[in-house]
Write an enzyme that holds these catalytic residues in place. Structure first.
Site, mmCIF file in Angstrom:
data_model
loop_
_atom_site.group_PDB
_atom_site.id
_atom_site.type_symbol
_atom_site.label_atom_id
_atom_site.label_comp_id
_atom_site.label_asym_id
_atom_site.label_seq_id
_atom_site.Cartn_x
_atom_site.Cartn_y
_atom_site.Cartn_z
ATOM 1 N N PRO A 41 -20.053 -8.166 -18.679
ATOM 2 C CA PRO A 41 -19.207 -9.330 -18.972
ATOM 3 C C PRO A 41 -18.179 -9.114 -20.071
ATOM 4 C CG PRO A 41 -21.449 -10.055 -18.582
ATOM 5 C CD PRO A 41 -21.490 -8.554 -18.574
ATOM 6 N N ASP A 88 0.836 -1.202 0.000
ATOM 7 C CA ASP A 88 0.000 0.000 0.000
ATOM 8 C C ASP A 88 0.870 1.251 0.000
ATOM 9 O OD1 ASP A 88 -2.326 -1.523 -0.009
ATOM 10 O OD2 ASP A 88 -2.289 -1.735 2.170
ATOM 11 N N LEU A 111 -7.472 -5.830 -8.383
ATOM 12 C CA LEU A 111 -8.189 -4.724 -9.028
ATOM 13 C C LEU A 111 -9.709 -4.847 -8.906
ATOM 14 C CD1 LEU A 111 -6.084 -4.232 -12.285
ATOM 15 C CD2 LEU A 111 -5.803 -3.159 -10.036
ATOM 16 N N LYS A 112 -10.198 -5.984 -8.441
ATOM 17 C CA LYS A 112 -11.630 -6.159 -8.163
ATOM 18 C C LYS A 112 -12.500 -5.723 -9.344
ATOM 19 C CE LYS A 112 -10.976 -5.202 -3.203
ATOM 20 N NZ LYS A 112 -9.594 -4.644 -3.227
ATOM 21 N N LEU A 113 -12.266 -6.291 -10.509
ATOM 22 C CA LEU A 113 -13.007 -5.877 -11.696
ATOM 23 C C LEU A 113 -14.505 -6.148 -11.540
ATOM 24 C CD1 LEU A 113 -10.702 -7.026 -14.642
ATOM 25 C CD2 LEU A 113 -10.651 -4.905 -13.323
ATOM 26 N N HIS A 114 -15.313 -5.179 -11.974
ATOM 27 C CA HIS A 114 -16.768 -5.282 -11.854
ATOM 28 C C HIS A 114 -17.384 -4.411 -12.938
ATOM 29 C CE1 HIS A 114 -20.546 -4.932 -9.034
ATOM 30 N NE2 HIS A 114 -20.833 -5.444 -10.221
ATOM 31 N N ASP A 115 -17.820 -5.042 -14.029
ATOM 32 C CA ASP A 115 -18.388 -4.317 -15.165
ATOM 33 C C ASP A 115 -19.224 -5.310 -15.967
ATOM 34 O OD1 ASP A 115 -18.767 -2.396 -17.321
ATOM 35 O OD2 ASP A 115 -16.945 -1.404 -16.599
ATOM 36 N N GLY A 132 -1.009 -5.996 5.461
ATOM 37 C CA GLY A 132 -0.423 -4.768 4.947
ATOM 38 C C GLY A 132 0.307 -3.966 5.998
ATOM 39 N N ARG A 133 -0.412 -3.040 6.627
ATOM 40 C CA ARG A 133 0.207 -2.070 7.525
ATOM 41 C C ARG A 133 0.992 -2.660 8.693
ATOM 42 N NH1 ARG A 133 -5.098 1.688 7.036
ATOM 43 N NH2 ARG A 133 -5.927 -0.397 6.625
#
Length: 230
Positions: free
Chosen positions: A65, A10, A59-63, A208-209
């Site tokens: 198909p 991050d 990237l958590k793609l969400h669109d 992460g942190r």
């Protein structure tokens, strides 16, 4: 993807990433999220792969198909080890995501986000208008993910056990929300320690942190690694 704690990079720049990675003299598993990827692009991925590290491109793609399928064709060429989409996009979107990925790469694993570990049950009910428990909402998305033929899900470690029971131990459970004992929660809500995550059935943990913001990141990483692998 190696069975090592996945370090969430991050950071805001490639220079910060390389300064951090230069502290380590061993292969790592790292996560590159939206903030870093949108700042640095594919060049950083290529340089990290040259170092011999595994990469989870988060990237958590969400669109629709078709759009997700074409995007996955591009990501496949980056030769990362793990990518993801949002399960909320539905079965058709997830199926097309996998098809796009497989056109250029047969080895990259693909998983789906169920519910973010920052989501509370109040938010689930009032903002997403999903009138079930978080556990049932996550399990429903996990079922859809497996039906679509994906390799696993991103979930809280608190939900990993029930997913394993219904969908099998080979179904990946990649779990953020990992905090060593005494560490700050930050913006995570549904959290566990590395040891608890392993007991609950997580197949991979993301941290992460507690590592990247530690005064002694190598020591912090090795303590988490030891507790995860022991």
């Amino acid at each position: 993807m190696r069975n090592l704690p996945i370090i969430a990079l991050d950071f805001k720049s490639a220079d910060e990433v390389h300064t951090f990675l230069n502290k380590f003299n061993e292969p790592l598993c790292v996560k590159i999220g939206m903030e870093l990827f949108y700042q640095t692009g594919p060049a950083l991925i290529k340089s990290i792969k040259k170092r011999g590290h595994d990469i989870f491109l988060d990237l958590k793609l969400h669109d629709i198909p078709n759009t997700v399928s074409k995007a996955m064709e591009g990501l496949a060429r980056l030769d990362v080890d793990l990518v993801n989409v949002h399960a909320a996009g539905g079965i058709k979107m997830m199926e097309e995501a996998k098809k796009g990925l497989r056109k250029h790469n047969a080895d990259i694993k693909i998983i789906a986000v169920t519910q973010l570990t920052s989501t509370t049950e109040t938010q689930l009910h009032e903002e997403q208008n999903i009138q079930t428990s978080i556990e049932e909402a996550v399990l429903n998305y996990a079922r859809l993910t497996k039906k679509a033929g994906l390799d696993g899900v991103v979930c809280s470690p608190l939900e990993a056990e029930m997913i394993s029971k219904e969908l099998g131990t080979d179904f990946l459970k990649v779990t953020p929300g990992i905090r060593p004992k005494g560490a700050a929660r930050n913006d995570q809500q549904r959290i566990t320690t590395p040891e608890e995550a392993k007991t609950l059935g997580s197949t991979h943990i993301v941290v992460g942190r507690p590592i990247t913001q530690s005064e002694h990141p190598i020591d912090s990483y090795h303590k988490i690694k030891e507790s995860w692998l022991s």
